[in-house]
Design an enzyme around this catalytic site. Sequence first.
Site: not given
Ligand SMILES: [Zn+2]
Length: 436
Positions: A98, A158, A311
Amino acid sequence: MSEGEGAMTSTWLIRKATLPGTGRTDLLLRDGAIAQIGPQLSADGAQVLEADGLVALPGLVDLHTHLREPGREDAETIETGTRAAALGGFTAVHAMANTDPVADTAGVVEQVWRLGRTGGHCDVQPVGAVTTGLGGTRLAELGAMADSVARVRVFSDDGRCVADPLLMRRALEYVKAFDGVIAQHAQEPRLTEGAQLNEGEMSASLGLAGWPAVAEEAIIARDCLLAAHVGSALHICHVSTAGSAEIIRWAKSKGWPVTAEVTPHHLLLTDELASGYDPVFKVNPPLRTSADVVELRRALADGTIDCVATDHAPHPVEAKETEWSEAAFGMTGLETALRVVQEAMVDTGLLDWAGIADRMSIRPARIGRLAGHGIPLGAGVPANLTLYDPASPPAAVVPAGASKSRNTPFAGLELPGRVVATFLRGTPTVLDGKLA
Ligand SMILES: [Zn+2]
């Protein structure tokens, strides 16, 4: 770092490191590989690192990192993000798609891959987007990304969920041909419109829109069924609820091709931290309850959840230091991951260091189809390793680190342990806790 850097590769003798399951031993690193393992090794001209009391782990592998380049270099770059990774003990990270532009073509994933090769302090494996522009309506060029020099095998939108079940089915079917995996950000969009915080007592008392556990669990259940139907690999990103763990346990009991990750923050923190409306605790999926934390730890310990993934989601100050409802979702996590996991899993007796090697290196490398990483330390394997001092006295986390961003939820928290050294193909990226 490319293979062409032989001149920089020196010989290292690591003395008296503790190998989980084996005990104390010496390791000789030469020409990018572990040349020898055994007691009382010697080598003329080798640089010596005394590792008495240090645990030697295969270099950590992160399946889920946001490096923000290209497009948001104000938050992070491949250089600063991989610096943070190396300081956290990582030798490889998967860079999420992303970015701006989105990594949905061979051209963008090759750009990220090249930036990692030239400026990275660890290996950077690009993740490709599942849908064009993360738009959720049309499959991206999965085959072209797989065939590119970046050899993409993990695909994820994601940040967004692949909500359309037909598109999810098609994606699973498509990647099956080249042993790819679809990594799903499980968030039913309609059930989370405007959601701010885990739906429960805390969200009610703060007056913030609730984010129900079922919004995650419904997608996970659906996608486990789809993965079984297609016979193709599904990976679940950042599992955050007890119910999600239970569904994955059920899917695995059927022998379905499903794997899952949990973040360090979901193993340690709860939604009660939001009581002061500090957006540093705002994250997607949200922090849950202490009952969820207990079940996530249990699921990681018994292997239901395969691995820890950070993350790591850096944001500039202005995106986080604002009103809760306006603030960006996300937390940094690379530099603190191993210390948090020690606190949550090792110091609680749930996992030993062999278990940590499995959950933070071996399994994530396998899920990410990453060659040369996640291999148990032994003679002849690439010298990717982390030396960690679990007995280092607990010290408060400082927000200022190698990452360009400061949005760590652990700031001020006393955590045990210290990453002492990281080696990438025999060359130190970190020595004495500092960038080499
Ligand atoms: Zn995510």
